[in-house]
Design a protein around this motif. Structure first.
Motif, PDB file in Angstrom:
ATOM      1  N   HIS A  20       3.012   8.348  -5.702  1.00 50.80           N
ATOM      2  CA  HIS A  20       1.667   8.925  -5.750  1.00 50.80           C
ATOM      3  C   HIS A  20       1.786  10.350  -6.317  1.00 50.80           C
ATOM      4  N   MET A  25       3.507  12.175   6.898  1.00 46.33           N
ATOM      5  CA  MET A  25       2.107  12.248   6.475  1.00 46.33           C
ATOM      6  C   MET A  25       1.738  11.023   5.641  1.00 46.33           C
ATOM      7  N   ALA A  26       2.619  10.657   4.721  1.00 43.74           N
ATOM      8  CA  ALA A  26       2.353   9.506   3.855  1.00 43.74           C
ATOM      9  C   ALA A  26       2.275   8.222   4.667  1.00 43.74           C
ATOM     10  N   GLU A  49      -2.971  18.075   2.877  1.00 42.08           N
ATOM     11  CA  GLU A  49      -1.567  17.945   3.270  1.00 42.08           C
ATOM     12  C   GLU A  49      -0.659  18.490   2.168  1.00 42.08           C
ATOM     13  N   GLN A  51       1.079   7.828   7.492  1.00 43.89           N
ATOM     14  CA  GLN A  51      -0.194   7.774   8.200  1.00 43.89           C
ATOM     15  C   GLN A  51      -1.368   7.545   7.253  1.00 43.89           C
ATOM     16  N   ASN A  52      -1.123   7.649   5.941  1.00 45.54           N
ATOM     17  CA  ASN A  52      -2.196   7.548   4.952  1.00 45.54           C
ATOM     18  C   ASN A  52      -1.928   6.470   3.909  1.00 45.54           C
ATOM     19  N   HIS A  53      -1.364   5.372   4.315  1.00 45.14           N
ATOM     20  CA  HIS A  53      -1.114   4.243   3.412  1.00 45.14           C
ATOM     21  C   HIS A  53      -0.278   4.629   2.195  1.00 45.14           C
ATOM     22  N   HIS A  81       0.237   7.721   0.763  1.00 42.93           N
ATOM     23  CA  HIS A  81      -0.043   8.914  -0.029  1.00 42.93           C
ATOM     24  C   HIS A  81      -0.356  10.068   0.916  1.00 42.93           C
ATOM     25  N   ILE A  82      -0.415  11.275   0.349  1.00 48.64           N
ATOM     26  CA  ILE A  82      -0.794  12.431   1.144  1.00 48.64           C
ATOM     27  C   ILE A  82      -2.128  12.962   0.614  1.00 48.64           C
ATOM     28  N   THR A  83      -2.880  13.588   1.493  1.00 51.84           N
ATOM     29  CA  THR A  83      -4.178  14.130   1.108  1.00 51.84           C
ATOM     30  C   THR A  83      -3.982  15.456   0.372  1.00 51.84           C
ATOM     31  N   THR A  92       0.802  -1.206   0.000  1.00 50.50           N
ATOM     32  CA  THR A  92       0.000   0.000   0.000  1.00 50.50           C
ATOM     33  C   THR A  92       0.847   1.274   0.000  1.00 50.50           C
TER      34      THR A  92
END
Length: 105
Positions: free
Chosen positions: A28, A76-77, A88, A79-81, A83-85, A23
């Motif tokens: 990304h 940040m990535a 972010e 914490q998000n599998h 990727h970044i939001t 993941t």
């Protein structure tokens, strides 16, 4: 019973690691955009220092700021599998803009 618990624990660790690797999205698009900006900024800092536009100390401080942003992007990535939001990405771009304005001054 102990053997079953140990086996289950090992299988969980193996499959959990495999899932985490599958993941993680190093490439990304939002991560790529942020990291490309950091790479460009790094080149600008080096160029400005070489040309005498900024001092060695200023360059070191700018590089340190960029390093912190790169680490923040990785955190940040993670914490998000992988990727970044969008938010972010926006936050990181705002930080990059602030650091970018200091280059060559």
């Amino acid at each position: 019973m102990k053997k079953l618990a140990i086996t289950a624990s090992l299988l969980g660790a193996i499959f959990g690691t495999s899932y985490a690797q599958d993941t993680w999205q190093k490439d990304h698009p939002r991560r790529t955009q942020v990291n490309q900006r950091l790479n460009n900024q790094n080149k600008r800092i080096n160029k400005e220092e070489k040309e005498g536009e900024i001092s060695k100390g200023q360059a070191a401080k700018l590089h340190k700021n960029d390093h912190k942003m790169r680490q923040e992007e990785r955190d940040m990535a993670s914490q998000n599998h992988g990727h970044i939001t969008k938010q972010e990405q926006k936050t990181l771009n705002q930080q990059e803009n602030k650091n970018s304005r200091k280059i060559g001054k």
